[in-house]
Structures are given as C-alpha cells and as structure tokens.
Design an enzyme around this catalytic site. Structure first.
Site, mmCIF file in Angstrom:
data_model
loop_
_atom_site.group_PDB
_atom_site.id
_atom_site.type_symbol
_atom_site.label_atom_id
_atom_site.label_comp_id
_atom_site.label_asym_id
_atom_site.label_seq_id
_atom_site.Cartn_x
_atom_site.Cartn_y
_atom_site.Cartn_z
ATOM 1 N N GLY A 23 -95.434 41.830 -54.709
ATOM 2 C CA GLY A 23 -96.748 41.305 -54.342
ATOM 3 C C GLY A 23 -96.719 40.093 -53.433
ATOM 4 N N SER A 24 -95.616 39.900 -52.695
ATOM 5 C CA SER A 24 -95.575 38.699 -51.846
ATOM 6 C C SER A 24 -96.618 38.770 -50.735
ATOM 7 C CB SER A 24 -94.169 38.462 -51.276
ATOM 8 O OG SER A 24 -93.873 39.380 -50.259
ATOM 9 N N ASN A 25 -96.862 39.962 -50.202
ATOM 10 C CA ASN A 25 -97.920 40.082 -49.178
ATOM 11 C C ASN A 25 -99.294 39.874 -49.795
ATOM 12 O OD1 ASN A 25 -96.948 40.930 -46.313
ATOM 13 N ND2 ASN A 25 -95.601 42.020 -47.739
ATOM 14 N N ASP A 44 -97.220 56.693 -43.442
ATOM 15 C CA ASP A 44 -96.843 55.778 -42.359
ATOM 16 C C ASP A 44 -97.241 56.338 -41.001
ATOM 17 O OD1 ASP A 44 -95.666 54.043 -44.225
ATOM 18 O OD2 ASP A 44 -93.770 55.126 -44.147
ATOM 19 N N GLU A 55 -94.285 39.649 -41.774
ATOM 20 C CA GLU A 55 -95.408 40.256 -42.518
ATOM 21 C C GLU A 55 -96.361 39.174 -43.020
ATOM 22 O OE1 GLU A 55 -93.767 44.419 -44.220
ATOM 23 O OE2 GLU A 55 -93.486 42.748 -45.573
ATOM 24 N N ILE A 114 -101.992 58.269 -49.725
ATOM 25 C CA ILE A 114 -103.425 58.123 -50.034
ATOM 26 C C ILE A 114 -104.099 59.485 -49.938
ATOM 27 C CG2 ILE A 114 -105.582 56.984 -49.363
ATOM 28 C CD1 ILE A 114 -103.442 55.099 -50.557
ATOM 29 N N LEU A 136 -96.797 52.629 -52.523
ATOM 30 C CA LEU A 136 -95.920 53.670 -51.994
ATOM 31 C C LEU A 136 -96.414 55.092 -52.220
ATOM 32 C CD1 LEU A 136 -92.550 51.938 -52.889
ATOM 33 C CD2 LEU A 136 -93.885 51.796 -50.780
ATOM 34 N N ASN A 186 -102.408 49.744 -43.584
ATOM 35 C CA ASN A 186 -101.114 49.620 -44.259
ATOM 36 C C ASN A 186 -100.190 48.758 -43.407
ATOM 37 O OD1 ASN A 186 -98.927 50.278 -46.060
ATOM 38 N ND2 ASN A 186 -98.191 51.781 -44.579
ATOM 39 N N HIS A 243 -96.001 48.311 -42.625
ATOM 40 C CA HIS A 243 -94.697 48.956 -42.806
ATOM 41 C C HIS A 243 -93.621 48.056 -42.191
ATOM 42 C CE1 HIS A 243 -92.023 52.288 -43.616
ATOM 43 N NE2 HIS A 243 -91.478 52.078 -42.436
HETATM 44 C C1 GAR Z 1 -93.464 45.210 -47.677
HETATM 45 O O1 GAR Z 1 -92.294 44.924 -46.970
HETATM 46 C C2 GAR Z 1 -94.202 46.353 -47.018
HETATM 47 O O2 GAR Z 1 -94.038 46.386 -45.634
HETATM 48 C C3 GAR Z 1 -93.549 47.548 -47.660
HETATM 49 O O3 GAR Z 1 -93.424 47.173 -49.014
HETATM 50 C C4 GAR Z 1 -93.135 45.765 -49.059
HETATM 51 C C5 GAR Z 1 -93.936 45.126 -50.172
HETATM 52 O O4 GAR Z 1 -93.473 43.823 -50.415
HETATM 53 N N1 GAR Z 1 -94.327 48.754 -47.497
HETATM 54 C C6 GAR Z 1 -93.812 49.931 -47.159
HETATM 55 O O5 GAR Z 1 -92.616 50.118 -47.025
HETATM 56 C C7 GAR Z 1 -94.823 51.061 -46.926
HETATM 57 N N2 GAR Z 1 -94.199 52.236 -46.449
HETATM 58 P P1 GAR Z 1 -94.276 42.803 -51.313
HETATM 59 O O6 GAR Z 1 -94.523 43.471 -52.675
HETATM 60 O O7 GAR Z 1 -93.392 41.619 -51.437
HETATM 61 O O8 GAR Z 1 -95.564 42.481 -50.623
#
Ligand code: GAR
Length: 188
Positions: A12-14, A145, A174, A88, A85, A102, A104
């Site tokens: 969940g850092s994003n 994606d 990101e 949808i 992941l 999304n 990626h």
């Molecule tokens: C992120 O790097 C995002 O780009 C990736 O999951 C990570 C989640 O990190 N998403 C994908 O690969 C989608 N195909 P987070 O939980 O630290 O936010």
C-alpha cells in the site's frame, strides 16, 4: 467533491502517497479502500487514515455483481488501482467507463500482462538487458495492463542493478507521479 476508491492488495505504499496527497483537499476524497487480501499492509494504512475498507472475494467479484452496489453506496466516482492484481471484470468497466486507472512498474506494452508484477517485472527487464525502464499510468480496459496510456516516465537501468535496486528507483517515480496525475485528471 469527487470520491475515489483505491483498489490495492499489497503493502500500500502508493495508496499511502495518494491518501497523503489529497488529505486536505476540498475537491477529492479517498472514500474507500478495496482489497482482496486479508492482512495486506494497505488495510492498516486505510484504518490509520479512517478510510473504510471493503474486503472482496473472488466469486462475487468475477461472477456476481462485482461489488458495484457497495461502490454506489460509498458514492464512488473514480477508481484507482494501486497494486491490485486481479483483472477488472467487464461489468465494473462498464459501470465506470474511462473512470478506472492503473499504474504498472514498467514501460508498457513491454513487461505487462498476467503474472507480471513486483520483482518479476524488474527481473525480466534486467534479464533482457534493457537500458531503461519506468512507470506507465493507463486507463483500464478488459485486458491486463492494456488501456490507453496517460503517462510514462522513464529511468535508467544501471549495469549493476538488481531487481531490488531497480524496484526502489521505480517506486520513487510511482510515488512522485501517481498522486499528481490523479489530481490533474480529476481537477481538469
Ligand atoms: C506497484 O509497484 C504497482 O506498480 C504494481 O504493484 C505495486 C504496488 O506497490 N502494480 C502492478 O504490477 C500492476 N500490474 P504498493 O503496494 O507499495 O503500492
């Protein structure tokens, strides 16, 4: 007020950065976190920020109503995927046309698709001796994606990079760009 649901199943850092970005906003609210993994880090982040969490299960998401009822109850206008992941389902895309995006951690269309997430993406980039990687933010359609690209930002892949060092470089891109782009998109 535009109300966002963040769909996330990882650390969940994003999600954290997006929540911080809109913390004091009078125009955008993070109204719901949707998660398919009990115990995921993002649930704690939501709780710390007093954001309700909707824990979803596969059968209803893919073969039921895709939780459209709950999203409507929370008056969700826009959906942001941040480490979610599951594909949808069509019903959800039709309920939110051009209102789901999304992020990626690579330069799509390369290194995307089913199973391409986390360290696997970065390892594949390194194994193929790519000189650059980066992030892609895109609208979500019915393929993994896929949808129309909104933003790509590049970074170098260094000679002695491991999937971990490359992941960190990409994660900081990101965190810098995703919240900003969401703001631009919703407030334009
Ligand atoms: C992120 O790097 C995002 O780009 C990736 O999951 C990570 C989640 O990190 N998403 C994908 O690969 C989608 N195909 P987070 O939980 O630290 O936010």
């Amino acid at each position: 007020m535009q109300r966002i649901a963040i769909f996330a199943s990882g650390s969940g850092s994003n999600a954290q950065k997006i929540i911080e970005h809109f913390h004091a906003s009078k125009k955008v609210a993070i109204a719901l976190v949707v998660c398919n993994k009990p115990g995921a880090g993002v649930i704690t982040i939501a709780e710390q920020n007093n954001i309700p969490v909707l824990l979803i299960e596969k059968e209803r998401f893919f073969r039921g109503d895709s939780y459209i009822k709950e999203l409507a109850e929370h008056k969700i206008d826009f959906i942001v995927l941040a480490g979610f992941l599951w594909k949808i389902p069509a019903a959800l895309i039709q309920a939110y046309p051009n209102h789901i995006i999304n992020i990626h951690p690579a330069l799509l269309p390369k290194y995307g698709g089913k199973g391409m997430y986390g360290q696997q993406v970065h390892q594949a980039v390194i194994d193929n001796h790519e000189k650059e990687s980066g992030i892609t933010i895109h609208y979500v359609d019915e393929q993994y994606d896929h949808g129309k690209t909104l933003l790509q930002v590049k970074c170098p892949v260094l000679k002695d990079d491991t999937s971990t060092t490359l992941a960190l470089r990409i994660q900081s891109l990101e965190h810098e760009h995703y919240p900003k782009l969401i703001g631009e998109l919703l407030l334009k």
